[in-house]
Design a protein around this motif. Structure first.
Motif, mmCIF file in Angstrom:
data_model
loop_
_atom_site.group_PDB
_atom_site.id
_atom_site.type_symbol
_atom_site.label_atom_id
_atom_site.label_comp_id
_atom_site.label_asym_id
_atom_site.label_seq_id
_atom_site.Cartn_x
_atom_site.Cartn_y
_atom_site.Cartn_z
ATOM 1 N N ARG A 1 0.663 -1.267 0.026
ATOM 2 C CA ARG A 1 -0.002 0.116 -0.071
ATOM 3 C C ARG A 1 0.803 1.201 -0.098
ATOM 4 O O ARG A 1 0.432 2.347 -0.374
ATOM 5 C CB ARG A 1 -0.874 -0.091 1.192
ATOM 6 C CG ARG A 1 -1.922 -1.221 1.362
ATOM 7 C CD ARG A 1 -2.899 -1.027 2.373
ATOM 8 N NE ARG A 1 -3.808 -0.216 2.136
ATOM 9 C CZ ARG A 1 -4.829 -0.356 1.100
ATOM 10 N NH1 ARG A 1 -5.222 -1.438 0.533
ATOM 11 N NH2 ARG A 1 -5.788 0.995 1.012
ATOM 12 N N VAL A 2 2.166 1.218 0.284
ATOM 13 C CA VAL A 2 3.055 2.214 0.528
ATOM 14 C C VAL A 2 4.374 1.959 0.545
ATOM 15 O O VAL A 2 4.934 0.611 0.831
ATOM 16 C CB VAL A 2 2.767 3.159 1.861
ATOM 17 C CG1 VAL A 2 2.949 2.125 3.030
ATOM 18 C CG2 VAL A 2 3.523 4.234 2.037
ATOM 19 N N GLU A 3 5.289 2.571 -0.112
ATOM 20 C CA GLU A 3 6.712 2.709 -0.218
ATOM 21 C C GLU A 3 7.499 3.962 -0.104
ATOM 22 O O GLU A 3 6.910 5.065 -0.439
ATOM 23 C CB GLU A 3 7.275 1.945 -1.688
ATOM 24 C CG GLU A 3 8.636 2.023 -1.961
ATOM 25 C CD GLU A 3 8.865 1.119 -3.179
ATOM 26 O OE1 GLU A 3 10.166 1.169 -3.562
ATOM 27 O OE2 GLU A 3 7.893 0.715 -3.713
ATOM 28 N N ILE A 4 8.403 3.942 0.784
ATOM 29 C CA ILE A 4 9.156 5.098 1.394
ATOM 30 C C ILE A 4 10.524 5.078 0.986
ATOM 31 O O ILE A 4 11.220 4.076 1.476
ATOM 32 C CB ILE A 4 8.897 5.503 2.795
ATOM 33 C CG1 ILE A 4 7.414 5.370 3.128
ATOM 34 C CG2 ILE A 4 9.790 6.652 3.259
ATOM 35 C CD1 ILE A 4 7.311 5.339 4.668
ATOM 36 N N GLN A 5 11.114 6.096 0.421
ATOM 37 C CA GLN A 5 12.535 6.404 0.120
ATOM 38 C C GLN A 5 12.836 7.649 1.052
ATOM 39 O O GLN A 5 11.930 8.407 1.040
ATOM 40 C CB GLN A 5 12.501 6.710 -1.511
ATOM 41 C CG GLN A 5 13.977 6.841 -1.764
ATOM 42 C CD GLN A 5 14.042 6.790 -3.392
ATOM 43 O OE1 GLN A 5 12.986 7.414 -4.017
ATOM 44 N NE2 GLN A 5 15.034 6.696 -4.067
ATOM 45 N N ALA A 6 14.281 7.340 1.346
ATOM 46 C CA ALA A 6 14.756 8.588 2.257
ATOM 47 C C ALA A 6 15.968 8.954 2.029
ATOM 48 O O ALA A 6 16.849 8.208 1.657
ATOM 49 C CB ALA A 6 14.235 8.403 3.894
ATOM 50 N N THR A 7 16.403 10.192 2.301
ATOM 51 C CA THR A 7 17.594 10.727 2.570
ATOM 52 C C THR A 7 18.162 11.185 3.702
ATOM 53 O O THR A 7 17.248 12.184 4.102
ATOM 54 C CB THR A 7 18.136 11.520 1.348
ATOM 55 O OG1 THR A 7 17.674 10.839 -0.009
ATOM 56 C CG2 THR A 7 19.373 11.947 1.296
ATOM 57 N N ALA A 8 19.207 10.757 4.365
ATOM 58 C CA ALA A 8 19.480 11.652 5.673
ATOM 59 C C ALA A 8 20.917 12.403 5.728
ATOM 60 O O ALA A 8 21.939 11.864 4.718
ATOM 61 C CB ALA A 8 19.652 10.515 6.866
ATOM 62 N N ALA A 9 21.394 13.334 6.180
ATOM 63 C CA ALA A 9 22.579 13.789 6.435
ATOM 64 C C ALA A 9 23.069 13.688 7.953
ATOM 65 O O ALA A 9 22.283 14.185 8.827
ATOM 66 C CB ALA A 9 22.548 15.295 6.105
ATOM 67 N N VAL A 10 24.478 13.293 8.063
ATOM 68 C CA VAL A 10 24.793 13.007 9.370
ATOM 69 C C VAL A 10 26.092 13.598 9.322
ATOM 70 O O VAL A 10 26.815 13.569 8.324
ATOM 71 C CB VAL A 10 24.567 11.683 10.028
ATOM 72 C CG1 VAL A 10 23.251 11.276 10.056
ATOM 73 C CG2 VAL A 10 25.153 10.710 9.010
ATOM 74 N N GLY A 11 26.957 13.475 10.566
ATOM 75 C CA GLY A 11 28.468 13.994 10.681
ATOM 76 C C GLY A 11 29.190 12.671 10.237
ATOM 77 O O GLY A 11 28.687 11.554 9.878
#
Length: 123
Positions: free
Chosen positions: A110-120
């Motif tokens: 029913r759903v798909e999630i793509q993500a980007t994160a920024a870290v040290g």
């Protein structure tokens, strides 16, 4: 610059880390529910929990997300999806987000999630 691919398969990696020295970018591939028989709220909770776990492997949290794309099989699920999202996303740390109606690869998803994160840098 150093690019690290995590849980690499023949077609895609579950996450890609780009180490820029002073910062790293984490690119999460499209995440779907392990149990596609769940309703939209169940699938959302399962996916968001998995995203939390993946980010933690790199010392990151959902507060580090900078961009998220949510793909919904049925735009009629928008309100129910948002109810789970609103419980999960930390106030003051909402990422840029797009929500798209899409035909997903399996009709049970029913759903798909793509993500980007920024870290040290790597600790």
């Amino acid at each position: 610059m150093n690019i690290i691919r995590h849980e690499m398969g023949p077609r895609f990696s579950e996450m890609v880390t780009v180490d820029l020295g002073a910062a790293r970018l984490l690119y999460l591939s499209g995440q779907v529910a392990e149990n596609p028989s769940l309703d939209i709220t169940g699938q959302m909770r399962e996916i968001l929990h998995h995203i939390d776990d993946m980010l933690a492997t790199q010392g990151a949290t959902k507060k580090d997300l900078v961009s998220v794309t949510i793909y919904l099989r049925t735009v009629g699920d928008y309100a129910a999806m948002n109810s789970v999202w609103d419980e999960w996303v930390p106030a003051g740390h909402t990422p840029a987000r797009a929500t798209v109606g899409a035909k997903l690869i399996d009709s049970e998803y029913r759903v798909e999630i793509q993500a980007t994160a920024a870290v040290g840098p790597v600790p």
